[in-house]
Write a protein that holds these residues in place. Sequence first.
Motif, PDB file in Angstrom:
ATOM      1  N   LYS A 230       0.868  -1.178   0.000  1.00 27.84           N
ATOM      2  CA  LYS A 230       0.000   0.000   0.000  1.00 27.84           C
ATOM      3  C   LYS A 230       0.900   1.221   0.000  1.00 27.84           C
ATOM      4  O   LYS A 230       1.600   1.491   0.963  1.00 27.84           O
ATOM      5  CB  LYS A 230      -0.919  -0.018   1.211  1.00 27.84           C
ATOM      6  CG  LYS A 230      -1.889  -1.172   1.179  1.00 27.84           C
ATOM      7  CD  LYS A 230      -2.767  -1.188   2.412  1.00 27.84           C
ATOM      8  CE  LYS A 230      -3.578  -2.459   2.406  1.00 27.84           C
ATOM      9  NZ  LYS A 230      -3.336  -3.270   3.572  1.00 27.84           N
TER      10      LYS A 230
ATOM     11  N   ARG B  53      -3.237   7.760  -0.091  1.00 31.62           N
ATOM     12  CA  ARG B  53      -2.928   6.438  -0.644  1.00 31.62           C
ATOM     13  C   ARG B  53      -3.093   6.525  -2.155  1.00 31.62           C
ATOM     14  O   ARG B  53      -4.120   6.973  -2.654  1.00 31.62           O
ATOM     15  CB  ARG B  53      -3.836   5.358  -0.066  1.00 31.62           C
ATOM     16  CG  ARG B  53      -3.366   3.956  -0.439  1.00 31.62           C
ATOM     17  CD  ARG B  53      -4.162   2.869   0.234  1.00 31.62           C
ATOM     18  NE  ARG B  53      -5.557   2.873  -0.152  1.00 31.62           N
ATOM     19  CZ  ARG B  53      -6.021   2.409  -1.313  1.00 31.62           C
ATOM     20  NH1 ARG B  53      -5.203   1.901  -2.202  1.00 31.62           N
ATOM     21  NH2 ARG B  53      -7.310   2.455  -1.587  1.00 31.62           N
TER      22      ARG B  53
ATOM     23  N   ARG C 265      -1.720   0.388  -5.066  1.00 34.29           N
ATOM     24  CA  ARG C 265      -1.553  -0.915  -4.436  1.00 34.29           C
ATOM     25  C   ARG C 265      -0.643  -1.738  -5.343  1.00 34.29           C
ATOM     26  O   ARG C 265      -0.925  -1.914  -6.532  1.00 34.29           O
ATOM     27  CB  ARG C 265      -2.917  -1.594  -4.261  1.00 34.29           C
ATOM     28  CG  ARG C 265      -2.872  -2.791  -3.346  1.00 34.29           C
ATOM     29  CD  ARG C 265      -4.250  -3.384  -3.133  1.00 34.29           C
ATOM     30  NE  ARG C 265      -4.727  -3.920  -4.401  1.00 34.29           N
ATOM     31  CZ  ARG C 265      -5.991  -3.923  -4.780  1.00 34.29           C
ATOM     32  NH1 ARG C 265      -6.916  -3.395  -4.037  1.00 34.29           N
ATOM     33  NH2 ARG C 265      -6.343  -4.454  -5.933  1.00 34.29           N
TER      34      ARG C 265
END
Length: 184
Positions: free
Chosen positions: A72, A92, A95
């Motif tokens: 992440k 974020r 991934r």
Amino acid sequence: MTDANDSDAGTNDATPPENDGQRFDRLPATAAERVVPGRPTREEVVGWWEQRYGVPPETWEGHTFWEKGNGKLWAFAADVVSPIAVEGLGLRILRTRQEHWKPSTNAVQRFATEATKNVVVLDGDEATRFAKGEDQELPRWDGDWGYVVAAHEIAGAVEPIGVGLYLHGELRSTVPKGRREDLS
């Protein structure tokens, strides 16, 4: 950007460093600086955004990249000591550590405004269905399969809505359930 406290800076014990899901570790700048096996580098992340979506490398200037947990990745518009044990750090964005890297909805909305590749521009009805989280047939797309930037033209500019997964003539919406909107 690395410093002596960076978890990828190496250690003297025999066991290689590994991810810790309770802290953020700065990504190493290049593969030559990588110590944690499998950890992406800043160079790889910037290169991936450019290769996959045409996002200019300059987009990431002033941002540091961090990994928390297993794959992440986060972007932070500043710098702090690494590692750092905090709950959140920036936004974020990606991934990794799986077959296909997947950008986050927030990252696409924030950083893919200048994307020039793998952008599916949706008409009004298609954009409405996408924002509701609905999958839809979209045979007109002749670009790459995989994760795409779903966008819509608003006030003369193409704006990213989120991340779609395009496979076999179908655009699948990956808008998180809590972010879905009924725009009809």
